[in-house]
Design a protein around this motif. Structure first.
Motif, mmCIF file in Angstrom:
data_model
loop_
_atom_site.group_PDB
_atom_site.id
_atom_site.type_symbol
_atom_site.label_atom_id
_atom_site.label_comp_id
_atom_site.label_asym_id
_atom_site.label_seq_id
_atom_site.Cartn_x
_atom_site.Cartn_y
_atom_site.Cartn_z
ATOM 1 N N MET A 208 0.835 -1.197 0.000
ATOM 2 C CA MET A 208 0.000 0.000 0.000
ATOM 3 C C MET A 208 0.872 1.250 0.000
ATOM 4 S SD MET A 208 -2.934 -0.909 2.745
ATOM 5 C CE MET A 208 -3.998 -2.302 2.498
ATOM 6 N N LYS A 209 0.403 2.292 -0.623
ATOM 7 C CA LYS A 209 1.172 3.528 -0.698
ATOM 8 C C LYS A 209 1.130 4.253 0.640
ATOM 9 C CE LYS A 209 -0.419 7.012 -3.033
ATOM 10 N NZ LYS A 209 -0.874 7.817 -4.165
ATOM 11 N N LYS B 79 -9.128 -3.600 0.708
ATOM 12 C CA LYS B 79 -7.888 -4.359 0.584
ATOM 13 C C LYS B 79 -7.482 -4.553 -0.872
ATOM 14 C CE LYS B 79 -9.220 -7.790 3.293
ATOM 15 N NZ LYS B 79 -9.127 -9.052 4.065
ATOM 16 N N GLN B 80 -8.475 -4.507 -1.779
ATOM 17 C CA GLN B 80 -8.187 -4.631 -3.209
ATOM 18 C C GLN B 80 -7.765 -3.302 -3.831
ATOM 19 O OE1 GLN B 80 -11.697 -6.338 -5.042
ATOM 20 N NE2 GLN B 80 -11.774 -8.004 -3.556
ATOM 21 N N GLY B 81 -7.793 -2.242 -3.039
ATOM 22 C CA GLY B 81 -7.397 -0.939 -3.542
ATOM 23 C C GLY B 81 -8.498 -0.191 -4.271
ATOM 24 N N GLN B 82 -9.742 -0.701 -4.161
ATOM 25 C CA GLN B 82 -10.874 -0.033 -4.806
ATOM 26 C C GLN B 82 -11.463 0.995 -3.838
ATOM 27 O OE1 GLN B 82 -13.653 -2.603 -6.944
ATOM 28 N NE2 GLN B 82 -12.198 -4.319 -6.777
ATOM 29 N N TYR B 83 -10.706 2.047 -3.587
ATOM 30 C CA TYR B 83 -11.040 2.986 -2.532
ATOM 31 C C TYR B 83 -12.322 3.779 -2.805
ATOM 32 C CZ TYR B 83 -6.201 1.926 -1.324
ATOM 33 O OH TYR B 83 -5.034 1.277 -1.013
ATOM 34 N N GLU C 127 -5.819 6.423 2.786
ATOM 35 C CA GLU C 127 -5.191 5.878 1.585
ATOM 36 C C GLU C 127 -5.431 6.777 0.373
ATOM 37 O OE1 GLU C 127 -3.144 3.424 1.271
ATOM 38 O OE2 GLU C 127 -3.238 2.925 3.390
ATOM 39 N N GLN C 128 -6.513 7.537 0.388
ATOM 40 C CA GLN C 128 -6.801 8.460 -0.712
ATOM 41 C C GLN C 128 -6.107 9.807 -0.525
ATOM 42 O OE1 GLN C 128 -11.186 8.337 -0.472
ATOM 43 N NE2 GLN C 128 -11.200 7.280 -2.444
ATOM 44 N N LYS D 297 2.856 -3.737 4.032
ATOM 45 C CA LYS D 297 2.225 -4.496 2.962
ATOM 46 C C LYS D 297 1.097 -5.371 3.486
ATOM 47 C CE LYS D 297 6.453 -4.646 0.204
ATOM 48 N NZ LYS D 297 7.490 -5.514 -0.401
ATOM 49 N N THR E 13 -2.359 -6.780 4.744
ATOM 50 C CA THR E 13 -3.727 -6.421 4.379
ATOM 51 C C THR E 13 -4.708 -6.963 5.403
ATOM 52 O OG1 THR E 13 -3.886 -8.400 2.984
ATOM 53 C CG2 THR E 13 -3.210 -6.357 1.923
#
Length: 322
Positions: free
Chosen positions: A1-2, A37-41, A71-72, A181, A183
């Protein structure tokens, strides 16, 4: 994750306090968390907002929303979410910790320090908050050493200390980059109303069955009063010299407990594995597993109490959860 550089230094508490969770995790929450967790924020945030609109007291989904916003890189909105959680659920340490992460990323170290101190005050055994507070102190020290060198660039002691701190952060960033990293599902802790006590020096069970029964009965009566939301009986279970969690006055502590006991619509407290130890005259220690459930929260904790016999009754003098 960023992560931003400071978020790598002070990572968010995706997991903490094993065994503690909110009463019911809905399938909708699980799906939102899966999207997260899939990054679909964006999708996760849209569904989180819709769910929270119908369930405004769902602390876990609100906490997840804060993580999504973080995360956004929507720090101001994330801070608003975590601040709201500290106001509505002051007994939860994680929102304070995550506020500290966001404040630190903005260079607001005093606010970060205050938030972490609140997290620790709420849950003294919260290791993540203790570690993060150490990092905040180190960053503040780094700034002070920088200032010292600006005023005297020949200050060898300040140069050495600053170099050590920079090396510490360099090593920490490397290790945390791997840890970030993970999740794992974020977990929100349940309320903890406990104070640290000294560990009993003698943990051998006392064989005096009658005495042990009296002590166990006293602890069970305390749990029953809590379940019945009988504030008077609950507070009467504590000795006059009870050591309050944060050194506050007895009246302030009682007011806080009264509010937390009467606020929920329903409370159920059950105890198991009660073990009476270190019985010496009018002093004893008791350990047990405690299950707390209300219309808002559920928790499973291990608790240790110190009791003293006062006027023929066993009363609580100290307590802590772990």
């Amino acid at each position: 994750m960023k992560r931003t550089s400071l978020l790598a230094l002070l990572f968010l508490a995706f997991t903490s306090h094993a065994g503690l969770s909110l009463a019911a995790t809905s399938s909708e929450y699980q799906e939102i968390n899966s999207l997260f967790k899939q990054g679909q924020y964006d999708n996760a945030l849209t569904r989180a907002n819709a769910y929270i609109a119908k369930n405004p007291q769902d602390a876990q989904t609100r906490f997840l929303k804060g993580l999504i916003l973080t995360e956004q890189n929507k720090s101001a909105e994330a801070i608003k979410v975590f601040t709201g959680l500290t106001e509505d659920f002051p007994e939860l340490p994680e929102p304070y910790n995550n506020l500290a992460v966001l404040y630190a990323a903005q260079g607001q170290y005093d606010k970060a320090k205050n938030a972490l101190e609140m997290a620790i005050r709420t849950h003294p055994s919260y290791a993540t908050a203790h570690e993060n507070l150490g990092d905040i102190y180190a960053k503040m020290a780094s700034q002070a050493y920088d200032k010292a060198l600006q005023l005297d660039n020949k200050n060898a002691t300040a140069q050495t200390k600053l170099a050590l701190i920079k090396e510490l952060f360099s090593n920490r960033n490397t290790s945390v980059a791997s840890a970030s990293k993970s999740t794992a599902t974020p977990v929100v802790a349940a309320p903890v109303a406990a104070a640290p006590v000294s560990k009993p020096t003698d943990t051998k069970p006392n064989v005096a069955a009658a005495d042990n029964t009296d002590i166990s009965d006293a602890v069970q009566a305390w749990a029953t009063a809590w379940t019945n939301q009988n504030v008077k009986a609950y507070l009467a279970s504590y000795a006059p010299k009870f050591k309050t969690p944060n050194g506050e006055s007895r009246s302030a502590w009682e007011n806080s407990r009264r509010e937390r006991i009467t606020a929920p619509k329903k409370i159920v407290v059950s105890l198991s594995d009660i073990n009476v130890t270190n019985v010496t005259g009018d002093l004893a220690a008791v350990s047990f597993k405690q299950t707390y459930q209300s219309d808002r929260l559920k928790s499973n904790t291990h608790k240790i109490m110190a009791l003293a016999k006062v006027n023929g009754k066993w009363l609580i003098t100290e307590e802590r959860s772990r």
